[in-house]
Design a protein around this motif. Sequence first.
Motif, PDB file in Angstrom:
ATOM      1  N   TRP A 166       0.847  -1.199   0.000  1.00  0.00           N
ATOM      2  CA  TRP A 166       0.000   0.000   0.000  1.00  0.00           C
ATOM      3  C   TRP A 166       0.880   1.245   0.000  1.00  0.00           C
ATOM      4  O   TRP A 166       1.757   1.389   0.828  1.00  0.00           O
ATOM      5  CB  TRP A 166      -0.895  -0.025   1.247  1.00  0.00           C
ATOM      6  CG  TRP A 166      -1.780   1.159   1.430  1.00  0.00           C
ATOM      7  CD1 TRP A 166      -2.461   1.839   0.464  1.00  0.00           C
ATOM      8  CD2 TRP A 166      -2.098   1.808   2.668  1.00  0.00           C
ATOM      9  NE1 TRP A 166      -3.187   2.869   1.019  1.00  0.00           N
ATOM     10  CE2 TRP A 166      -2.989   2.870   2.366  1.00  0.00           C
ATOM     11  CE3 TRP A 166      -1.726   1.589   3.993  1.00  0.00           C
ATOM     12  CZ2 TRP A 166      -3.507   3.707   3.357  1.00  0.00           C
ATOM     13  CZ3 TRP A 166      -2.238   2.427   4.977  1.00  0.00           C
ATOM     14  CH2 TRP A 166      -3.122   3.475   4.654  1.00  0.00           C
ATOM     15  N   ASN A 185      -3.163   5.485  -2.153  1.00  0.00           N
ATOM     16  CA  ASN A 185      -3.965   4.764  -3.152  1.00  0.00           C
ATOM     17  C   ASN A 185      -4.894   3.729  -2.534  1.00  0.00           C
ATOM     18  O   ASN A 185      -5.003   2.600  -3.015  1.00  0.00           O
ATOM     19  CB  ASN A 185      -3.026   4.082  -4.160  1.00  0.00           C
ATOM     20  CG  ASN A 185      -2.170   2.991  -3.515  1.00  0.00           C
ATOM     21  OD1 ASN A 185      -1.824   3.077  -2.350  1.00  0.00           O
ATOM     22  ND2 ASN A 185      -1.841   1.976  -4.292  1.00  0.00           N
ATOM     23  N   GLU A 213      -7.587   2.120  -4.831  1.00  0.00           N
ATOM     24  CA  GLU A 213      -6.979   1.149  -5.751  1.00  0.00           C
ATOM     25  C   GLU A 213      -6.751  -0.190  -5.037  1.00  0.00           C
ATOM     26  O   GLU A 213      -7.048  -1.264  -5.573  1.00  0.00           O
ATOM     27  CB  GLU A 213      -5.641   1.710  -6.251  1.00  0.00           C
ATOM     28  CG  GLU A 213      -4.912   0.841  -7.258  1.00  0.00           C
ATOM     29  CD  GLU A 213      -3.543   1.418  -7.613  1.00  0.00           C
ATOM     30  OE1 GLU A 213      -2.582   0.626  -7.706  1.00  0.00           O
ATOM     31  OE2 GLU A 213      -3.435   2.651  -7.777  1.00  0.00           O
ATOM     32  N   LEU A 214      -6.249  -0.106  -3.819  1.00  0.00           N
ATOM     33  CA  LEU A 214      -6.004  -1.316  -3.028  1.00  0.00           C
ATOM     34  C   LEU A 214      -7.320  -2.002  -2.670  1.00  0.00           C
ATOM     35  O   LEU A 214      -7.419  -3.234  -2.684  1.00  0.00           O
ATOM     36  CB  LEU A 214      -5.247  -0.956  -1.750  1.00  0.00           C
ATOM     37  CG  LEU A 214      -4.693  -2.138  -0.938  1.00  0.00           C
ATOM     38  CD1 LEU A 214      -3.517  -2.791  -1.661  1.00  0.00           C
ATOM     39  CD2 LEU A 214      -4.259  -1.683   0.444  1.00  0.00           C
ATOM     40  N   THR A 253     -10.145  -1.938  -4.396  1.00  0.00           N
ATOM     41  CA  THR A 253     -10.657  -2.601  -5.606  1.00  0.00           C
ATOM     42  C   THR A 253      -9.972  -3.946  -5.815  1.00  0.00           C
ATOM     43  O   THR A 253     -10.620  -4.962  -6.091  1.00  0.00           O
ATOM     44  CB  THR A 253     -10.427  -1.708  -6.846  1.00  0.00           C
ATOM     45  OG1 THR A 253     -11.122  -0.468  -6.657  1.00  0.00           O
ATOM     46  CG2 THR A 253     -10.947  -2.385  -8.106  1.00  0.00           C
ATOM     47  N   LYS A 254      -8.662  -3.953  -5.655  1.00  0.00           N
ATOM     48  CA  LYS A 254      -7.889  -5.190  -5.800  1.00  0.00           C
ATOM     49  C   LYS A 254      -8.264  -6.196  -4.715  1.00  0.00           C
ATOM     50  O   LYS A 254      -8.405  -7.398  -4.982  1.00  0.00           O
ATOM     51  CB  LYS A 254      -6.392  -4.867  -5.723  1.00  0.00           C
ATOM     52  CG  LYS A 254      -5.478  -6.066  -5.977  1.00  0.00           C
ATOM     53  CD  LYS A 254      -4.015  -5.650  -5.894  1.00  0.00           C
ATOM     54  CE  LYS A 254      -3.085  -6.828  -6.102  1.00  0.00           C
ATOM     55  NZ  LYS A 254      -1.658  -6.454  -5.968  1.00  0.00           N
TER      56      LYS A 254
END
Length: 277
Positions: A184, A188, A191-192, A194-195
Amino acid sequence: MFIGAHVSTRGGYLGAAKTALSIGANAFQYFPMNPRSLSTKLVNQRDTNACAQFCQEHGILSIGHAPYPLNPAAEVGEREQMVKLLRNGLEITDACGSVGLVVHFGKYIGKDPLQGYKNIIQCLNSTTQGYEGSSLILLENQAGEGAQLGLTMEEMVQVRKLSEAPEKIGFCLDTCHAFASGLWQGHNWLELETKGKQLDYLPHLKAVHLNDSVHPYGSRRDRHANIGAGYIGLENLQKMLASSFLKQIPIVLETGSGRDGTHAQEIALVKSLVTST
């Protein structure tokens, strides 16, 4: 939200729960047994039951933390001892009504990392076999300091999936470790997230260790800083705390205590970050 800190069990498990409440926490972490040894501990049913009842009455969530020498990636010769300790920890956390037992992913010093993963899975299988409690094994991501396993969500998810009883295994995300390992970047979170959803990691996230980082991103150094006093920063931690995946799980500080010797002030700070999102 359930926000608190790691507290001492010097006054027993019930004492730990009362300490948490006294500092404005509705979540806490504790050591079920000696954190520095591989010795098991007899379960004091009166104390564990009193802790579970107190937490239920006051709406408090708790997690236990396994002893530091416990290594799920250890070779076959040491596995029996690791399994015995894991089961003992689960017995205590289950009796205390805790969400789970946080376990470091494991260190493997052999040449073949794949064997390290196999060792972890076999250790988890032996531990969960016949275990019927509701307290989960919570695998914690690592910072990469002295260990190259357990730095990614992919590893966590695969180990859980390949285990014989994945329903008895969840995850604990340490924010400092995630930042230090390169998982991380701090800024973000979306973004993390979503993943984490795509990989099926976040749906099984059951606890968070909320720590800032003394060292910069990707340092592979595990040094916790107080909230807002490290390289992750208040703004990035606040964005993370707004995540829906963190709403019903214990979020505990593992940082230095304040001037009064407690985490009361820092818990209040984290609560303010949550209310202002």
